[in-house]
Design a protein around this motif. Structure first.
Motif, PDB file in Angstrom:
ATOM      1  N   GLY A 105       0.813  -1.211   0.000  1.00  0.00           N
ATOM      2  CA  GLY A 105       0.000   0.000   0.000  1.00  0.00           C
ATOM      3  C   GLY A 105       0.846   1.260   0.000  1.00  0.00           C
ATOM      4  O   GLY A 105       0.486   2.268  -0.628  1.00  0.00           O
ATOM      5  N   GLU A 106       1.981   1.223   0.688  1.00  0.00           N
ATOM      6  CA  GLU A 106       2.872   2.382   0.705  1.00  0.00           C
ATOM      7  C   GLU A 106       3.454   2.637  -0.680  1.00  0.00           C
ATOM      8  O   GLU A 106       3.604   3.792  -1.108  1.00  0.00           O
ATOM      9  CB  GLU A 106       3.991   2.154   1.717  1.00  0.00           C
ATOM     10  CG  GLU A 106       3.530   2.109   3.167  1.00  0.00           C
ATOM     11  CD  GLU A 106       4.683   1.915   4.123  1.00  0.00           C
ATOM     12  OE1 GLU A 106       5.845   1.916   3.661  1.00  0.00           O
ATOM     13  OE2 GLU A 106       4.440   1.767   5.337  1.00  0.00           O
ATOM     14  N   ILE A 108       2.066   1.831  -3.595  1.00  0.00           N
ATOM     15  CA  ILE A 108       1.001   2.326  -4.467  1.00  0.00           C
ATOM     16  C   ILE A 108       0.763   3.818  -4.237  1.00  0.00           C
ATOM     17  O   ILE A 108       0.631   4.613  -5.176  1.00  0.00           O
ATOM     18  CB  ILE A 108      -0.294   1.531  -4.234  1.00  0.00           C
ATOM     19  CG1 ILE A 108      -0.101   0.072  -4.674  1.00  0.00           C
ATOM     20  CG2 ILE A 108      -1.466   2.158  -4.981  1.00  0.00           C
ATOM     21  CD1 ILE A 108      -1.263  -0.826  -4.337  1.00  0.00           C
ATOM     22  N   THR A 109       0.745   4.226  -2.970  1.00  0.00           N
ATOM     23  CA  THR A 109       0.516   5.629  -2.636  1.00  0.00           C
ATOM     24  C   THR A 109       1.654   6.513  -3.129  1.00  0.00           C
ATOM     25  O   THR A 109       1.436   7.628  -3.602  1.00  0.00           O
ATOM     26  CB  THR A 109       0.362   5.786  -1.115  1.00  0.00           C
ATOM     27  OG1 THR A 109      -0.729   4.975  -0.665  1.00  0.00           O
ATOM     28  CG2 THR A 109       0.089   7.227  -0.746  1.00  0.00           C
ATOM     29  N   ALA A 110       2.881   6.009  -3.033  1.00  0.00           N
ATOM     30  CA  ALA A 110       4.043   6.798  -3.435  1.00  0.00           C
ATOM     31  C   ALA A 110       4.176   6.927  -4.945  1.00  0.00           C
ATOM     32  O   ALA A 110       4.672   7.935  -5.450  1.00  0.00           O
ATOM     33  CB  ALA A 110       5.319   6.174  -2.853  1.00  0.00           C
ATOM     34  N   TYR A 112       1.582   6.091  -7.542  1.00  0.00           N
ATOM     35  CA  TYR A 112       0.421   6.402  -8.387  1.00  0.00           C
ATOM     36  C   TYR A 112      -0.356   7.606  -7.866  1.00  0.00           C
ATOM     37  O   TYR A 112      -0.623   7.719  -6.658  1.00  0.00           O
ATOM     38  CB  TYR A 112      -0.499   5.190  -8.487  1.00  0.00           C
ATOM     39  CG  TYR A 112       0.150   4.003  -9.148  1.00  0.00           C
ATOM     40  CD1 TYR A 112       0.244   3.923 -10.532  1.00  0.00           C
ATOM     41  CD2 TYR A 112       0.693   2.964  -8.391  1.00  0.00           C
ATOM     42  CE1 TYR A 112       0.854   2.842 -11.148  1.00  0.00           C
ATOM     43  CE2 TYR A 112       1.313   1.877  -8.996  1.00  0.00           C
ATOM     44  CZ  TYR A 112       1.385   1.829 -10.374  1.00  0.00           C
ATOM     45  OH  TYR A 112       1.992   0.754 -10.980  1.00  0.00           O
ATOM     46  N   GLU A 114      -3.459   8.230  -8.461  1.00  0.00           N
ATOM     47  CA  GLU A 114      -4.808   7.804  -8.074  1.00  0.00           C
ATOM     48  C   GLU A 114      -4.765   6.346  -7.621  1.00  0.00           C
ATOM     49  O   GLU A 114      -5.154   5.426  -8.353  1.00  0.00           O
ATOM     50  CB  GLU A 114      -5.785   7.961  -9.256  1.00  0.00           C
ATOM     51  CG  GLU A 114      -5.936   9.386  -9.770  1.00  0.00           C
ATOM     52  CD  GLU A 114      -6.672  10.270  -8.782  1.00  0.00           C
ATOM     53  OE1 GLU A 114      -7.326   9.726  -7.855  1.00  0.00           O
ATOM     54  OE2 GLU A 114      -6.596  11.507  -8.938  1.00  0.00           O
ATOM     55  N   PRO A 115      -4.282   6.093  -6.405  1.00  0.00           N
ATOM     56  CA  PRO A 115      -4.116   4.715  -5.918  1.00  0.00           C
ATOM     57  C   PRO A 115      -5.396   3.897  -5.926  1.00  0.00           C
ATOM     58  O   PRO A 115      -5.346   2.668  -6.020  1.00  0.00           O
ATOM     59  CB  PRO A 115      -3.606   4.911  -4.476  1.00  0.00           C
ATOM     60  CG  PRO A 115      -3.020   6.285  -4.466  1.00  0.00           C
ATOM     61  CD  PRO A 115      -3.840   7.080  -5.427  1.00  0.00           C
ATOM     62  N   ARG A 116      -6.561   4.571  -5.869  1.00  0.00           N
ATOM     63  CA  ARG A 116      -7.819   3.819  -5.796  1.00  0.00           C
ATOM     64  C   ARG A 116      -8.103   3.029  -7.072  1.00  0.00           C
ATOM     65  O   ARG A 116      -8.925   2.120  -7.080  1.00  0.00           O
ATOM     66  CB  ARG A 116      -8.988   4.778  -5.505  1.00  0.00           C
ATOM     67  CG  ARG A 116      -9.291   5.776  -6.607  1.00  0.00           C
ATOM     68  CD  ARG A 116     -10.447   6.677  -6.174  1.00  0.00           C
ATOM     69  NE  ARG A 116     -10.840   7.630  -7.203  1.00  0.00           N
ATOM     70  CZ  ARG A 116     -10.270   8.808  -7.383  1.00  0.00           C
ATOM     71  NH1 ARG A 116      -9.237   9.153  -6.615  1.00  0.00           N
ATOM     72  NH2 ARG A 116     -10.696   9.626  -8.312  1.00  0.00           N
TER      73      ARG A 116
END
Length: 262
Positions: A105-106, A108-110, A112, A114-116
């Motif tokens: 998750g970290e 993806i957030t870093a 992208y 739009e991580p959703r």
């Protein structure tokens, strides 16, 4: 007399770089012989033409990293009489399995904006973690000679004859001087499955473990030898946690705790 039906072969891709599929195409003349013995029913790397299953032999490249692929591999298994995994991604999660040691998750957030919109699993896992596998062929990438042996074996109804020994045996066969003994070069050869013809030691480099752990590898003894050579524990961890990081012997060998990590 009616023409005898040729067995159907299918080649599937999951999370991977396509290198193992290219190994099959690199067989060139030998691959032509394969196409005479098999009907290539599904192989998008080579042709867009597809034939529906069931398939007599499925070769699967890549690891499972998304919910969709976790379902798709089950269908491939149902449609296949024999299923063979090819390469480090399919047999050990691949280099992308490094995500398994961290919080995906970290990442993806870093990465992208739009991580959703990202639909991924927390881990990258080998095919065997999801479905029954009839044979695993290791390598990053696989060796084309071993691949041809596997295809031929299943064509003739026998088990593939691939080496279970370590890279060290190949070094001895080639007359290659041990880089660890002669030069003090850290080498994963003593615990790595043979299959590359010991290329790296022949150029005075240590083995990188591309073909994954051999049968019953003594990774503890090798790690202790590396420490005597002056290798740090973080370096040992990085050596084991590469192409085959999620293979159990290498996964465990790369773990160190607390103040020993120096």
């Amino acid at each position: 007399m009616p023409k005898k039906r040729r067995p159907k072969i299918a080649v599937w891709k999951f999370a991977s770089c396509d290198g193992c599929q290219l190994s099959l195409l690199d067989c060139e003349d030998e691959f032509l012989a394969v196409t005479e013995a098999f009907e290539v029913a599904y192989f998008l790397e080579a042709t867009r033409a597809t034939i529906q299953g069931p398939y007599d032999l499925s070769l699967v490249e890549g690891s499972i990293t998304t919910p969709k692929d976790a379902e798709r591999i089950k269908k491939v298994r149902r449609d296949s009489r024999f299923l063979v995994t090819i390469g480090a991604c399919a047999t050990a999660g691949g280099i992308q399995a490094l995500r398994n040691f961290k919080d995906v998750g970290e990442f993806i957030t870093a990465v992208y904006a739009e991580p959703r919109y990202i639909d991924t699993l927390a881990t990258s896992t080998p095919i065997l973690d999801h479905v029954r596998v009839d044979f695993e062929l290791r390598g990053c990438p696989i060796g084309k000679e071993q691949l041809l042996e596997v295809i031929t074996a299943f064509l003739h109804g026998r088990r593939p004859d691939t080496p279970a020994h370590s890279v060290c045996v190949d070094c001895k066969s080639r007359g290659t001087i041990c880089v660890m003994v002669a030069h003090g070069t850290p080498c994963l050869g003593p615990v790595t499955h043979a299959g590359c013809d010991a290329i790296c030691p022949s150029y005075n480099r240590g083995c990188y473990g591309c073909f994954g752990p051999m049968e019953t590898p003594n990774t503890k003894a090798l790690s202790e030898q590396w420490l005597r050579l002056g290798t740090t524990k973080p370096t040992i961890r990085r050596a084991f946690h590469t192409f085959n990081s999620w293979a159990e012997p290498f996964r465990k060998a790369g773990k160190f705790d607390g103040p020993q990590d120096n």
